[in-house]
Design a protein around this motif. Sequence first.
Motif, PDB file in Angstrom:
ATOM      1  N   ILE A  81       0.839  -1.205   0.000  1.00 55.32           N
ATOM      2  CA  ILE A  81       0.000   0.000   0.000  1.00 55.32           C
ATOM      3  C   ILE A  81       0.870   1.250   0.000  1.00 55.32           C
ATOM      4  O   ILE A  81       0.574   2.249  -0.678  1.00 55.32           O
ATOM      5  CB  ILE A  81      -0.957  -0.017   1.205  1.00 55.32           C
ATOM      6  N   ALA A  82       1.992   1.211   0.762  1.00 58.19           N
ATOM      7  CA  ALA A  82       2.888   2.359   0.798  1.00 58.19           C
ATOM      8  C   ALA A  82       3.508   2.608  -0.584  1.00 58.19           C
ATOM      9  O   ALA A  82       3.603   3.751  -1.041  1.00 58.19           O
ATOM     10  CB  ALA A  82       3.984   2.134   1.840  1.00 58.19           C
ATOM     11  N   ASP A  83       3.920   1.520  -1.270  1.00 58.91           N
ATOM     12  CA  ASP A  83       4.468   1.680  -2.624  1.00 58.91           C
ATOM     13  C   ASP A  83       3.422   2.258  -3.571  1.00 58.91           C
ATOM     14  O   ASP A  83       3.718   3.157  -4.383  1.00 58.91           O
ATOM     15  CB  ASP A  83       4.969   0.331  -3.145  1.00 58.91           C
ATOM     16  N   GLN A  84       2.210   1.714  -3.482  1.00 56.27           N
ATOM     17  CA  GLN A  84       1.130   2.242  -4.331  1.00 56.27           C
ATOM     18  C   GLN A  84       0.868   3.713  -4.017  1.00 56.27           C
ATOM     19  O   GLN A  84       0.627   4.523  -4.924  1.00 56.27           O
ATOM     20  CB  GLN A  84      -0.137   1.419  -4.132  1.00 56.27           C
ATOM     21  N   THR A  85       0.927   4.059  -2.737  1.00 55.92           N
ATOM     22  CA  THR A  85       0.698   5.455  -2.344  1.00 55.92           C
ATOM     23  C   THR A  85       1.790   6.357  -2.914  1.00 55.92           C
ATOM     24  O   THR A  85       1.512   7.450  -3.433  1.00 55.92           O
ATOM     25  CB  THR A  85       0.669   5.573  -0.816  1.00 55.92           C
ATOM     26  N   ASP A  86       3.068   5.901  -2.853  1.00 57.21           N
ATOM     27  CA  ASP A  86       4.164   6.695  -3.416  1.00 57.21           C
ATOM     28  C   ASP A  86       3.991   6.882  -4.922  1.00 57.21           C
ATOM     29  O   ASP A  86       4.201   7.980  -5.453  1.00 57.21           O
ATOM     30  CB  ASP A  86       5.497   6.019  -3.113  1.00 57.21           C
ATOM     31  N   TYR A 144       0.329  11.935  -9.200  1.00 53.53           N
ATOM     32  CA  TYR A 144      -0.478  13.131  -8.906  1.00 53.53           C
ATOM     33  C   TYR A 144       0.329  14.410  -9.128  1.00 53.53           C
ATOM     34  O   TYR A 144      -0.154  15.364  -9.747  1.00 53.53           O
ATOM     35  CB  TYR A 144      -0.972  13.066  -7.467  1.00 53.53           C
ATOM     36  N   LYS A 145       1.586  14.408  -8.640  1.00 54.46           N
ATOM     37  CA  LYS A 145       2.427  15.586  -8.837  1.00 54.46           C
ATOM     38  C   LYS A 145       2.686  15.830 -10.315  1.00 54.46           C
ATOM     39  O   LYS A 145       2.630  16.971 -10.787  1.00 54.46           O
ATOM     40  CB  LYS A 145       3.754  15.414  -8.087  1.00 54.46           C
ATOM     41  N   LEU A 146       2.966  14.736 -11.062  1.00 58.67           N
ATOM     42  CA  LEU A 146       3.198  14.874 -12.502  1.00 58.67           C
ATOM     43  C   LEU A 146       1.953  15.387 -13.200  1.00 58.67           C
ATOM     44  O   LEU A 146       2.016  16.269 -14.076  1.00 58.67           O
ATOM     45  CB  LEU A 146       3.622  13.526 -13.086  1.00 58.67           C
TER      46      LEU A 146
END
Length: 292
Positions: free
Chosen positions: A87-92, A98-100
């Motif tokens: 989940i943490a990898d998916q969040t990153d 999102y930033k891109l």
Amino acid sequence: MSCIPGKRIIAFYRMRAAVLSWQRITQYQGAVMVRNAKTLLLATALGMILGAGAQAAGNKQKLKSAVSTQESAEKAAAASQKKIDSIADQTDRMLTEYKLTMRQYDALKGYDDQVARIVKSQNEELATIDAQLLEIDTTNQGVIPLMERMVDTLEKFVALDVPFLPEERAKRIAGLKALLDRADVTVSEKYRRIMEAYQVEMEYGRTIEAYTDDLSVNGKKRSVDFLRIGRMTLMYQTLDKKETAVWDNKKRAWQILPEEYRKPAMLGLRIARKQAPPDLIKLPVPAPETAQ
């Protein structure tokens, strides 16, 4: 009397036998009791041993159950940690995307805003052009006769001007007249070409020029060198340098000059051809006309 002792002896032995029997019975009972006590002790010890074994077996079972529970908890914790890492990898990744996306959005928004301003400006320009198109017929009705008058005026001006480059200037005016009758040329292009011809004529008044051309005088045709200084002076000199003449625009005729103008004319031709540096030369110049 002899019988009495025998009875006593018998009684003695009977008593002894009874005592022995009692002893034996007592010993037997004691042995039984001892054996029973041993058996009881053995049973008690065996019970204790069996109870301790059962307790140890129960403790072992409890230990196995606790170990199994701990292993299950560790496996569940590892699985949970793996899910958390995923989940943490998916969040990153989602945060990076999102930033891109936000940067792309900002760039596209800036581009869209600029395009919107350009489109607005183009719409305003189109509105102006539409308004001009509505007036184009009226404009053409006034411009076309004006251009015809401009060409006629230019033709008359050339006819009355000093006769330099006659063929070139006549060809230019003939081209303008043909241009006015062409339907495939826009009004703006026709006007531009007429103004260009006027500009060329204006440049003649600010330049000097030397060229060789044919000249017909008294029915005789010969090649001479022409020298033009603005529109003030137009001269010619024969190729053998023996004859020099100047154009008299009032008389519309050539006037032969005296010998003193031969060398100045030669120097003027060299200066016009950039074969000599600029210098003062003595040439005939018509006097300015005064208003009557």
